[in-house]
Each structure stands twice: as structure tokens, then as C-alpha cells.
Design a protein around this motif. Structure first.
Motif: not given
Length: 362
Positions: A219, A225-226, A222
Motif C-alpha cells: 500500500g 500518491r495521496n 498508493a
């Protein structure tokens, strides 16, 4: 040595010393708020402190780590580096913050020295240029990592010129620490069919990502990216050394970025390896949506390459780029130099496969 050469040598040394003394005077008069609390290295250090945990992408956790280490923090100094970057910073984060910051700054100067040693240029003139170049001063003060990218690219260039394409690929792959600035690099390696370099670079990036996935779990990408979407990590337009900053966010900057990318593509069709890489670095800085003044340090190879052009007005432009004024001065000159380089390549023959420069360029 002829008398006029001795005089030129003395003048360049005087310019170098004057630039160093000016930077020392300015830096020594900075407040702690500017020289410590506002440095980008604070985010890198916090990432190292929190390495092994995705808490490094939590602004609150980063601020808490900075407060413990520095006694202060700024709300815009958050960790937005790739997951493996925190692992790279882990050893340095074992040191007290002030010691780590100064060691990082010294390593940055050493990286700049490596660039000056390996890049084909008049080293003394290039050193004098660095002493006056605002992005270099910003890179040093803020504890940024742009000088390391310069050293990696110069090392890769040297490896390609000396017949070590795999080593060059490894160095290019390590440039993933600021991968967004190397977005145009494929134009060089694909055009020259440097397949072993491409494979080594891809393998190095895959290894870095693999280590991150093992350390943080699947994870992490992701979460990263956030974190990139956090508006606090985006500097004000006046602090960007790119087209987005030049046009203050107006959508026209996207069209300008396409034009710059096309210029770099055209330059890479015929230019020597050093000019091609210089254009790739400058173009990458110009077209990314967000960067800082420190990233303008990657304009330096193009400025040094332009000094070798015969036209006196072009050489004069390189001096303008080095005048220590706030952007967008340097990026405007970078755009002009890219255009001039593209026009200059019209009369060159294409480079031979394997990265050798065109005979006409030599």
C-alpha cells in the motif's frame, strides 16, 4: 602561460572568491527561521526518523519529528519523497539534526564538485558560475538534493563516454530520488539505442521499489500518491523555477511545456551526448508542474554548454542566467538557450549509436 591567459585566470579566481564571500556573508546573516526551520532537509530528516512506517507521509507525524529534532517546523515542509527515500535517509537521521544538516550540505558541495570534475567544461569558470548561481545557493541553504542528481548524471555521462553503459544505467536509475526531473531522459537513451543502460536503469529502479514494497507493504505506493496531492507540498508560483511558475498557473503553461519537450526531442536527434543531456535536464525542470528554485540548478549544464557556442550574444546570455536575481530570470534564459540549441543542431549530423557525439558537434 601567456599574459592574457594569466590575467583571465586571475579575473575568474577573483569572481569565484567574491561569489563565495558574498554567499558566506548572506548565509551567516540568516535567521534560524530561514537557515533551520524552513529547510527542505527537515522533511528528509523526518522521513529518515520515520523510515519503516508510512507515518512519514502523515504531516502531523512529520511535524512532531521536526519539533523534537529542530524545535520548530513549517507547515509546508512535509515528506513527499518516494518510499525508498526514507530508507536512504535512515542512517543520517541517527545523527543530531544540526550535525546531519551540515553533513548533508557538505555532501551536496562534494556532489557539485563531482559534477564539475566529470562534466566537459572549464572547471574554474564553472566553479565561479556556481558561486553566483542563485539555485546553487538555494540548494545549499535549503539542504536540497538537486546537486546529487547533477553528480549522478555527470557520472552516467562519464561512464557512457568510457564504455561502461551498465554503470551509467545504475546511476541514471539512482536519479529516481527526483525522477520527475528526469522525465525526458528516455529521449537520450532510446535515441542512442543504449539498451544495456536502459536495462540497468530499469533494474535499479525496480530494486528501489522492491525494497520499499518489502519495507512498507504494497500500500505504500498508493499512500505516496495521496501524499503528492497535499497542497502544502506545492510551493508558491514565485518560488517555482518552471513554466507553471512563469505563467502563474495559467493553462498556457501546458502548451509551452509541450513546445519545450519538442525542442528537447529535436535537440536529441543530432546533438552531442553532453548537449543532449543538458537539454534533457533543463527541459525536465521547465515542464514539471511543481518544483523549487533549487531545482533550477539543473539548468547549469545547459548554461555551461552554451558557453561553448561561437556566437557572442549566446555567451552573454549565459552570464545573464548567472546573475543572482529571483526567478523567472534563469528559466527564461533556459528557454532561449534551448531554442538556440535546437537551431544549432540543424547543421549537425545525427549521433552514432552508443552515445557517441556527432562528428560535426565535436
Amino acid at each position: 602561460m601567456p599574459h592574457h591567459m594569466k590575467l583571465r585566470h586571475a579575473i575568474v579566481i577573483a569572481i569565484l572568491v567574491a561569489g563565495i564571500l558574498l554567499r558566506f556573508w548572506i548565509f551567516s546573516h540568516l535567521s534560524r527561521d530561514l537557515s533551520v526551520c524552513s529547510v527542505d532537509f527537515g522533511a528528509f530528516y523526518a522521513g529518515g526518523k520515520l523510515a519503516g512506517s508510512l507515518a512519514m507521509y502523515s504531516p502531523d507525524a512529520v511535524f512532531a519529528a521536526q519539533d523534537r529534532a529542530m524545535g520548530c517546523h513549517k507547515d509546508y515542509i512535509i515528506f513527499i519523497k518516494p518510499p525508498f527515500y526514507g530508507l536512504i535517509m535512515w542512517p543520517l537521521a541517527r545523527l543530531p539534526f544540526d550535525a546531519a544538516l551540515w553533513l548533508w550540505r557538505i555532501l551536496g558541495l562534494a556532489a557539485l564538485g563531482i559534477f564539475l570534475w566529470l562534466w566537459p567544461c572549464d572547471r574554474l569558470v564553472a566553479a565561479a558560475a556556481c558561486a553566483w548561481f542563485l539555485p546553487e545557493a538555494s540548494n545549499f541553504t535549503a539542504g536540497q538534493d538537486v546537486a546529487f542528481v547533477l553528480a549522478l548524471v555527470a557520472g552516467a555521462y562519464y561512464c557512457l563516454k568510457t564504455g561502461r553503459p551498465i554503470a551509467a544505467g545504475v546511476l541514471f536509475g539512482l536519479g529516481a530520488i527526483k525522477f520527475h526531473l528526469l522525465v525526458l531522459l528516455p529521449l537520450v537513451v532510446l535515441r542512442r539505442k543504449l539498451w544495456r543502460t536502459i536495462a540497468a536503469a530499469a533494474g535499479t529502479v525496480a530494486l528501489l521499489l522492491g525494497v520499499a514494497l518489502v519495507a512498507y507493504g504494497p500500500g505504500c505506493l498508493a499512500t505516496y500518491r495521496n501524499a503528492l496531492r497535499d497542497a502544502r507540498g506545492s510551493p508558491a508560483f514565485r518560488n517555482m523555477d518552471n513554466l507553471n511558475g512563469l505563467f502563474h498557473g495559467h493553462p498556457i503553461w501546458i502548451a509551452a511545456a509541450v513546445v519545450v519537450a519538442l525542442l528537447v526531442y529535436f535537440i536529441n536527434r543530432k546533438a552531442s551526448l553532453e548537449l543532449a543531456l543538458a537539454a534533457v535536464l533543463a527541459g525536465g525542470v521547465l515542464i514539471v508542474p511543481h518544483n523549487t528554485i533549487s531545482d533550477g540548478l539543473l539548468f547549469l549544464p545547459l548554461i555551461l554548454e552554451a558557453r561553448r557556442f561561437a556566437a557572442a550574444p549566446v555567451r552573454a546570455l549565459t552570464i545573464v542566467a548567472l546573475i543572482p536575481i529571483l526567478p523567472p530570470g534563469s528559466l527564461q534564459v533556459a528557454v532561449i538557450l534551448l531554442l538556440i540549441a535546437a537551431l544549432r543542431t540543424l547543421r549537425l549530423k545525427p549521433p552514432a549509436p552508443g552515445g557517441q557525439p556527432a562528428a560535426a558537434a565535436a
